[in-house]
Structures are given as C-alpha cells and as structure tokens.
Design a protein around this motif. Structure first.
Motif, mmCIF file in Angstrom:
data_model
loop_
_atom_site.group_PDB
_atom_site.id
_atom_site.type_symbol
_atom_site.label_atom_id
_atom_site.label_comp_id
_atom_site.label_asym_id
_atom_site.label_seq_id
_atom_site.Cartn_x
_atom_site.Cartn_y
_atom_site.Cartn_z
ATOM 1 N N ASN A 55 0.818 -1.207 0.000
ATOM 2 C CA ASN A 55 0.000 0.000 0.000
ATOM 3 C C ASN A 55 0.858 1.266 0.000
ATOM 4 O O ASN A 55 0.604 2.215 -0.750
ATOM 5 C CB ASN A 55 -0.913 -0.014 1.222
ATOM 6 C CG ASN A 55 -1.892 1.124 1.259
ATOM 7 O OD1 ASN A 55 -2.910 1.085 0.582
ATOM 8 N ND2 ASN A 55 -1.608 2.141 2.045
ATOM 9 N N ALA A 56 1.904 1.254 0.823
ATOM 10 C CA ALA A 56 2.751 2.444 0.947
ATOM 11 C C ALA A 56 3.490 2.737 -0.356
ATOM 12 O O ALA A 56 3.535 3.885 -0.816
ATOM 13 C CB ALA A 56 3.747 2.254 2.089
ATOM 14 N N THR B 125 1.123 3.939 -3.063
ATOM 15 C CA THR B 125 0.712 5.321 -2.810
ATOM 16 C C THR B 125 1.819 6.292 -3.219
ATOM 17 O O THR B 125 1.557 7.313 -3.865
ATOM 18 C CB THR B 125 0.367 5.504 -1.329
ATOM 19 O OG1 THR B 125 -0.702 4.609 -0.980
ATOM 20 C CG2 THR B 125 -0.076 6.933 -1.042
ATOM 21 N N GLU B 126 3.064 5.978 -2.864
ATOM 22 C CA GLU B 126 4.192 6.835 -3.220
ATOM 23 C C GLU B 126 4.320 6.975 -4.735
ATOM 24 O O GLU B 126 4.649 8.053 -5.248
ATOM 25 C CB GLU B 126 5.496 6.259 -2.650
ATOM 26 C CG GLU B 126 5.654 6.431 -1.158
ATOM 27 C CD GLU B 126 6.979 5.868 -0.665
ATOM 28 O OE1 GLU B 126 7.903 5.683 -1.504
ATOM 29 O OE2 GLU B 126 7.098 5.610 0.543
ATOM 30 N N ASN C 15 1.924 6.639 -6.831
ATOM 31 C CA ASN C 15 0.636 7.092 -7.378
ATOM 32 C C ASN C 15 0.034 6.074 -8.347
ATOM 33 O O ASN C 15 -0.524 6.427 -9.385
ATOM 34 C CB ASN C 15 0.802 8.448 -8.073
ATOM 35 C CG ASN C 15 -0.528 9.176 -8.267
ATOM 36 O OD1 ASN C 15 -1.458 8.993 -7.467
ATOM 37 N ND2 ASN C 15 -0.639 9.967 -9.316
ATOM 38 N N ALA D 260 -1.854 3.313 -6.918
ATOM 39 C CA ALA D 260 -2.654 2.463 -6.036
ATOM 40 C C ALA D 260 -3.830 1.823 -6.764
ATOM 41 O O ALA D 260 -4.212 0.691 -6.468
ATOM 42 C CB ALA D 260 -3.162 3.273 -4.838
ATOM 43 N N ASP D 261 -4.394 2.544 -7.721
ATOM 44 C CA ASP D 261 -5.541 1.996 -8.450
ATOM 45 C C ASP D 261 -5.148 0.872 -9.397
ATOM 46 O O ASP D 261 -6.009 0.186 -9.958
ATOM 47 C CB ASP D 261 -6.259 3.106 -9.216
ATOM 48 C CG ASP D 261 -5.368 3.800 -10.238
ATOM 49 O OD1 ASP D 261 -4.134 3.738 -10.096
ATOM 50 O OD2 ASP D 261 -5.916 4.415 -11.178
ATOM 51 N N THR E 241 -6.300 -1.053 4.481
ATOM 52 C CA THR E 241 -5.342 -0.112 3.922
ATOM 53 C C THR E 241 -5.980 1.261 3.838
ATOM 54 O O THR E 241 -7.188 1.415 3.910
ATOM 55 C CB THR E 241 -4.896 -0.532 2.505
ATOM 56 O OG1 THR E 241 -6.028 -0.444 1.626
ATOM 57 C CG2 THR E 241 -4.363 -1.952 2.491
ATOM 58 N N SER E 242 -5.121 2.262 3.679
ATOM 59 C CA SER E 242 -5.610 3.634 3.628
ATOM 60 C C SER E 242 -5.647 4.160 2.203
ATOM 61 O O SER E 242 -5.831 5.348 1.980
ATOM 62 C CB SER E 242 -4.694 4.535 4.469
ATOM 63 O OG SER E 242 -3.364 4.488 3.969
ATOM 64 N N SER E 243 -5.453 3.270 1.240
ATOM 65 C CA SER E 243 -5.363 3.709 -0.139
ATOM 66 C C SER E 243 -6.345 2.929 -1.001
ATOM 67 O O SER E 243 -7.273 2.301 -0.503
ATOM 68 C CB SER E 243 -3.926 3.543 -0.632
ATOM 69 O OG SER E 243 -3.764 4.123 -1.900
ATOM 70 N N ASN E 244 -6.128 2.978 -2.306
ATOM 71 C CA ASN E 244 -7.055 2.362 -3.237
ATOM 72 C C ASN E 244 -6.579 1.036 -3.794
ATOM 73 O O ASN E 244 -7.146 0.545 -4.771
ATOM 74 C CB ASN E 244 -7.319 3.324 -4.410
ATOM 75 C CG ASN E 244 -8.024 4.578 -3.960
ATOM 76 O OD1 ASN E 244 -8.912 4.530 -3.124
ATOM 77 N ND2 ASN E 244 -7.618 5.716 -4.511
#
Length: 238
Positions: A51-52, A55-56, A58, A60-61, A228-231
């Motif tokens: 996830n991290a 996210t870094e 960009n 995540a999708d 997770t905190s993302s997508n």
C-alpha cells in the motif's frame, strides 16, 4: 527458566511488499500457511508495504493483492491448483508464507514464469538449487522476508554468558528493527534479485521503520484481513 523469542514479522513483511511494488510488480498474492500470529503479522505487514509503495508511486488503483490461507504448512495439490489459477490470471509475485507450502507456489510460478517471496530465512538458495537440478526454468525468488533467528539466539546466549540471565528470564522478547537488525530482506549480492529497487532505497525505508517514522501496525479488528488507507485492491479468498 525460559526466555521466549518473538519477532516483528510485520516489519519484514512490510519491506518485502514495499520492495516488490517499487520493483514494478503490481499483481501480487499472499499465501499464508495457517492464520497463526506470526503468519498473520507477515501478511498484515506485506499489505501495508504494498500500500505504501503504491501510494508513493501514485499507482494504487493499479495494484492488487490476492490473499488466502492454505490451512496447512505443507504443499498440497489443492494449494498448487489455487496458485496455478492465480499465476495464470496475471499474478506476478506471491509471498509464500508457511513452511513447505512454498513448493506449491513455486511449482505454479515455474509453469507461468511467476515469482516468489521467501519467508523466515533467505530462500534464494532453494531457487538456485532448483535451477541447477533442472527442477525450475529460472530462480523464482525475488527476495525473502527474514527473521534474525541466529542473532536473537546469540543475544540470549550472550546475556546468559554475561551473568545477566535475570534480565530476560520469563520474558517474551519482541525482536525487530528497533532492537537491532533482527528482521529484513537479504542484501548479499547473490540474493539481491532486484533490477530497479536499489539498496539505498531499501536502507532508507528500513531506517524509517527503525526510527519510528514509519509505524507498521500488527493489530486489526480482523487481523487476518488487514485494511489499507489507499485504493489498492485486496481480494480475501476463503
């Protein structure tokens, strides 16, 4: 007259997940043996690391994790069949976390040119031996999420030899990066199978965990299904 040795498996799980996404893999899998605490921590950290990094970057999708427990610590035809389906449908790397269960994943990975993440120790040698014996077309191991088993035992023996047994007697040690180099990925040249993820990048994220800048959680309302905190997409399979 006992001192228990436990590890922060979530930290090396995080490092493995972070590294493979930084390497360019986006279709991932986690194959746990049984949902015992250590295996759950590995998986929980792995998803957080994936996830991290996603996210870094960009992306995540574009990143997904299939997540399953084989309910045993040994290879089995039904587990190999699941892995075969995963790899055939695009899974690139599987974190095979549970004793001999990795051989089921390796069999399927070899068939589909997939990759593996080893567990507990540096399992790269198993891939090398497999290639040398003709068992595998190529070494399936990208890296391994390792625990410093020898270092932790030596710490206990050194404590005994120093006459300080009372400081650890009856305790349940929790060994991670805060306590020393007790978890991590193999960095020897022979086992560093990354092409784009660099040793400098690895050391940077490792030190962020060590100094507390990155906190890898190992608790959840449902520990077998980390959030997770993302997508990124996590597909929990029963």
């Amino acid at each position: 007259n006992l001192a228990a040795i436990n590890f922060r498996e979530e930290q090396c799980g995080y490092l493995a997940g972070y590294a493979v996404v930084k390497e360019g893999y986006t279709k991932l899998g986690f194959l746990g043996g049984m949902a015992v605490p250590a295996v759950v921590r590995y998986g929980y950290g792995f998803v957080q690391g994936v996830n991290a990094a996603a996210t870094e970057l960009n992306i995540a999708d574009q990143v997904s994790v299939k997540y399953v427990y084989g309910n045993k610590f040994a290879p089995a035809p039904e587990i190999t069949a699941v892995m075969d389906t995963w790899y055939a449908n695009g899974t690139e790397v599987v974190f095979a976390c549970g004793g001999g269960i990795w051989t089921s994943a390796a069999e399927a990975a070899d068939k589909h040119d997939g990759k593996l993440i080893g567990v507990d120790v540096d399992q790269n040698y198993l891939g090398v031996e497999g290639v040398e014996s003709g068992k595998y077309k190529a070494n399936p191991f990208v890296t391994s999420a390792m625990k410093g088993l020898g270092a932790a035992v030596k710490n206990g023996l050194d404590t005994v030899n120093a006459g300080d047994w009372s400081t650890i007697a009856g305790t349940s040690g929790n060994f991670g990066l805060e306590e020393g180099d007790y978890v991590g990925l193999p960095t020897d040249e022979a086992s560093w199978n990354f092409s784009t993820f660099t040793l400098d990048e690895y050391n940077t994220v490792l030190e962020k965990i060590r100094n507390g800048e990155i906190k890898v959680d190992n608790t959840s309302d449902d520990a077998t299904k980390p959030t997770t905190s993302s997508n990124i997409t996590v597909d929990y399979q029963v």
